[in-house]
Design a protein around this motif. Structure first.
Motif, PDB file in Angstrom:
ATOM      1  N   THR A  80      19.099  41.579  57.600  1.00  0.00           N
ATOM      2  CA  THR A  80      19.779  42.866  57.625  1.00  0.00           C
ATOM      3  C   THR A  80      21.183  42.670  57.095  1.00  0.00           C
ATOM      4  O   THR A  80      21.779  41.600  57.263  1.00  0.00           O
ATOM      5  N   ASP A  81      21.685  43.663  56.401  1.00  0.00           N
ATOM      6  CA  ASP A  81      23.050  43.625  55.888  1.00  0.00           C
ATOM      7  C   ASP A  81      23.911  44.511  56.770  1.00  0.00           C
ATOM      8  O   ASP A  81      23.740  45.734  56.787  1.00  0.00           O
ATOM      9  N   ASP A  82      24.791  43.900  57.520  1.00  0.00           N
ATOM     10  CA  ASP A  82      25.666  44.617  58.436  1.00  0.00           C
ATOM     11  C   ASP A  82      27.102  44.497  57.928  1.00  0.00           C
ATOM     12  O   ASP A  82      27.689  43.414  57.978  1.00  0.00           O
ATOM     13  N   PRO A  83      27.686  45.589  57.435  1.00  0.00           N
ATOM     14  CA  PRO A  83      29.038  45.496  56.858  1.00  0.00           C
ATOM     15  C   PRO A  83      30.120  45.205  57.883  1.00  0.00           C
ATOM     16  O   PRO A  83      31.245  44.867  57.515  1.00  0.00           O
ATOM     17  N   LEU A  84      29.800  45.326  59.176  1.00  0.00           N
ATOM     18  CA  LEU A  84      30.808  45.077  60.198  1.00  0.00           C
ATOM     19  C   LEU A  84      30.872  43.614  60.636  1.00  0.00           C
ATOM     20  O   LEU A  84      31.791  43.236  61.361  1.00  0.00           O
ATOM     21  N   LEU A  85      29.936  42.802  60.179  1.00  0.00           N
ATOM     22  CA  LEU A  85      29.937  41.405  60.605  1.00  0.00           C
ATOM     23  C   LEU A  85      31.188  40.656  60.148  1.00  0.00           C
ATOM     24  O   LEU A  85      31.562  39.646  60.753  1.00  0.00           O
ATOM     25  N   ASN A  86      31.843  41.156  59.118  1.00  0.00           N
ATOM     26  CA  ASN A  86      33.013  40.446  58.578  1.00  0.00           C
ATOM     27  C   ASN A  86      34.315  41.204  58.790  1.00  0.00           C
ATOM     28  O   ASN A  86      35.301  40.923  58.105  1.00  0.00           O
ATOM     29  N   VAL A  87      34.362  42.125  59.757  1.00  0.00           N
ATOM     30  CA  VAL A  87      35.599  42.893  59.955  1.00  0.00           C
ATOM     31  C   VAL A  87      36.546  42.225  60.946  1.00  0.00           C
ATOM     32  O   VAL A  87      37.705  42.636  61.077  1.00  0.00           O
ATOM     33  N   GLY A  88      36.089  41.198  61.649  1.00  0.00           N
ATOM     34  CA  GLY A  88      36.912  40.569  62.674  1.00  0.00           C
ATOM     35  C   GLY A  88      37.650  39.346  62.178  1.00  0.00           C
ATOM     36  O   GLY A  88      37.320  38.764  61.139  1.00  0.00           O
ATOM     37  N   PRO A  89      38.661  38.909  62.908  1.00  0.00           N
ATOM     38  CA  PRO A  89      39.463  37.757  62.485  1.00  0.00           C
ATOM     39  C   PRO A  89      38.689  36.441  62.473  1.00  0.00           C
ATOM     40  O   PRO A  89      38.846  35.636  61.547  1.00  0.00           O
ATOM     41  N   LYS A  90      37.863  36.187  63.476  1.00  0.00           N
ATOM     42  CA  LYS A  90      37.153  34.919  63.536  1.00  0.00           C
ATOM     43  C   LYS A  90      36.127  34.806  62.418  1.00  0.00           C
ATOM     44  O   LYS A  90      35.897  33.723  61.877  1.00  0.00           O
ATOM     45  N   ALA A  91      35.501  35.931  62.058  1.00  0.00           N
ATOM     46  CA  ALA A  91      34.543  35.929  60.949  1.00  0.00           C
ATOM     47  C   ALA A  91      35.216  35.556  59.643  1.00  0.00           C
ATOM     48  O   ALA A  91      34.548  35.122  58.696  1.00  0.00           O
ATOM     49  N   ASN A  92      36.544  35.716  59.575  1.00  0.00           N
ATOM     50  CA  ASN A  92      37.306  35.379  58.379  1.00  0.00           C
ATOM     51  C   ASN A  92      38.132  34.105  58.560  1.00  0.00           C
ATOM     52  O   ASN A  92      39.097  33.873  57.836  1.00  0.00           O
ATOM     53  N   ASP A  93      37.718  33.295  59.544  1.00  0.00           N
ATOM     54  CA  ASP A  93      38.320  31.970  59.775  1.00  0.00           C
ATOM     55  C   ASP A  93      39.815  32.056  60.071  1.00  0.00           C
ATOM     56  O   ASP A  93      40.593  31.194  59.670  1.00  0.00           O
ATOM     57  N   LEU A  94      40.207  33.109  60.783  1.00  0.00           N
ATOM     58  CA  LEU A  94      41.601  33.233  61.230  1.00  0.00           C
ATOM     59  C   LEU A  94      41.666  32.857  62.700  1.00  0.00           C
ATOM     60  O   LEU A  94      41.026  33.495  63.547  1.00  0.00           O
ATOM     61  N   TRP A  95      42.469  31.861  63.030  1.00  0.00           N
ATOM     62  CA  TRP A  95      42.561  31.370  64.400  1.00  0.00           C
ATOM     63  C   TRP A  95      43.929  31.622  65.010  1.00  0.00           C
ATOM     64  O   TRP A  95      44.288  31.024  66.020  1.00  0.00           O
ATOM     65  N   LYS A  96      44.680  32.518  64.391  1.00  0.00           N
ATOM     66  CA  LYS A  96      45.902  32.999  65.024  1.00  0.00           C
ATOM     67  C   LYS A  96      45.502  34.021  66.088  1.00  0.00           C
ATOM     68  O   LYS A  96      44.537  34.769  65.909  1.00  0.00           O
ATOM     69  N   PRO A  97      46.208  34.068  67.220  1.00  0.00           N
ATOM     70  CA  PRO A  97      45.783  34.937  68.323  1.00  0.00           C
ATOM     71  C   PRO A  97      45.886  36.419  67.978  1.00  0.00           C
ATOM     72  O   PRO A  97      46.846  36.856  67.334  1.00  0.00           O
ATOM     73  N   VAL A  98      44.870  37.168  68.412  1.00  0.00           N
ATOM     74  CA  VAL A  98      44.801  38.614  68.171  1.00  0.00           C
ATOM     75  C   VAL A  98      44.663  39.323  69.512  1.00  0.00           C
ATOM     76  O   VAL A  98      43.801  38.989  70.326  1.00  0.00           O
ATOM     77  N   VAL A  99      45.520  40.322  69.731  1.00  0.00           N
ATOM     78  CA  VAL A  99      45.477  41.156  70.929  1.00  0.00           C
ATOM     79  C   VAL A  99      45.097  42.567  70.491  1.00  0.00           C
ATOM     80  O   VAL A  99      45.682  43.106  69.544  1.00  0.00           O
ATOM     81  N   ALA A 100      44.114  43.164  71.157  1.00  0.00           N
ATOM     82  CA  ALA A 100      43.701  44.534  70.839  1.00  0.00           C
ATOM     83  C   ALA A 100      44.396  45.515  71.770  1.00  0.00           C
ATOM     84  O   ALA A 100      44.474  45.288  72.979  1.00  0.00           O
ATOM     85  N   ALA A 101      44.899  46.616  71.195  1.00  0.00           N
ATOM     86  CA  ALA A 101      45.531  47.689  71.966  1.00  0.00           C
ATOM     87  C   ALA A 101      44.670  48.941  71.806  1.00  0.00           C
ATOM     88  O   ALA A 101      44.535  49.465  70.696  1.00  0.00           O
ATOM     89  N   VAL A 102      44.088  49.410  72.910  1.00  0.00           N
ATOM     90  CA  VAL A 102      43.098  50.488  72.863  1.00  0.00           C
ATOM     91  C   VAL A 102      43.598  51.716  73.591  1.00  0.00           C
ATOM     92  O   VAL A 102      44.029  51.640  74.748  1.00  0.00           O
ATOM     93  N   ASN A 103      43.543  52.849  72.906  1.00  0.00           N
ATOM     94  CA  ASN A 103      43.694  54.138  73.569  1.00  0.00           C
ATOM     95  C   ASN A 103      42.571  55.038  73.088  1.00  0.00           C
ATOM     96  O   ASN A 103      42.070  54.884  71.975  1.00  0.00           O
TER      97      ASN A 103
END
Length: 260
Positions: A80-103
């Motif tokens: 299956t081709d899922d376009p969201l599989l590569n939207v996150g930082p870890k999927a792009n080999d980024l290991w700098k910390p990411v904090v999510a802010a949700v409202n």
């Protein structure tokens, strides 16, 4: 511009904002590409030592994939081709910390971003839910990601209840999805406070710690992800039937919801 990036060089913190408030910050193919590009660029930007990801407006952090996005699928039930599989930082080999802010609302594909963040800060307006089963789709990647963070029973309930139930910010905090709940409108400020503290520490130690935490769970995630494509292909209704259920969402079963 569907994704805005802002770098505060004096603090070492970058902010990534999904900027489609008129679409509840849903991710279309352009947005998916811009997110992936942003994470890859941050890998090479030494001025960025921590990142906050958020959504524009007050109604939603992200409502998942934009229903207008057309993604051709292979015929094989094992692919299956899922376009969201590569939207996150870890999927792009980024290991700098990411904090999510949700409202506001965070649902469906929003969990790709939340699942690859180090932790989540939410304000009292935030609600979380997974609509897949309501519209005849297997929920696979989202609960796999959330099972790394929440009790399995809570993940199962969220995935199976679909649009009939939304998890409040307070309940999300109780189950481990959210690490801090703020007053309305203050999630971004609180997340930035955390990011500034983290960015002030030696970056090699911080990134090594991020990598160590992820090492504890990535084997289980990789194994589960390997099962997802054929489960999605075998268990989901045809796209046209999904579209019919989505169109009937305001009148059919589960069109109302309760918050817990």
């Amino acid at each position: 511009m569907s994704v805005l990036t802002e770098v505060h060089t004096e603090t070492g913190v970058a902010v990534v904002t999904l900027d489609r408030p008129d679409r509840h910050n849903a991710i279309d193919l352009e947005t998916a590409g811009r997110l992936a590009a942003a994470w890859r660029e941050f890998r090479f930007d030494d001025a960025v030592r921590a990142i906050v990801v958020t959504g524009a407006g007050t109604r939603a952090f992200c409502s998942g994939i934009d229903r207008s996005a057309e993604v051709p699928q292979p015929a094989s039930p094992y692919s299956t081709d899922d376009p969201l599989l590569n939207v996150g930082p870890k999927a792009n080999d980024l290991w700098k910390p990411v904090v999510a802010a949700v409202n506001g609302m965070a649902c469906g594909g929003a969990f790709y971003l939340l699942g690859e963040s180090e932790f989540v800060v939410a304000d009292e307006t935030a609600t979380f839910f997974d609509p897949h089963t309501t519209y005849g789709m297997v929920s696979a990647y989202e609960p796999i990601l959330m099972a790394q963070r929440m009790p399995v029973g809570e993940v199962a309930r969220m995935a199976l209840m679909g649009t009939a139930e939304r998890i409040s910010a307070r309940r999300a905090y109780e189950t481990g999805l959210v690490s801090e709940v703020t007053a309305p409108g203050e999630a971004l400020a609180a997340a930035l406070d955390c990011a500034r503290v983290i960015a002030s520490y030696p970056t090699e130690a911080v990134q090594g710690t991020v990598r160590a935490v992820w090492a504890a769970k990535e084997a289980a995630r990789a194994h589960a992800f390997a099962q997802a494509p054929h489960l999605l292909a075998l268990g989901s209704l045809p796209p046209e039937r999904q579209a019919e259920l989505f169109a009937d969402r305001r009148s059919g079963p589960g069109s109302g919801h309760h918050i817990r």
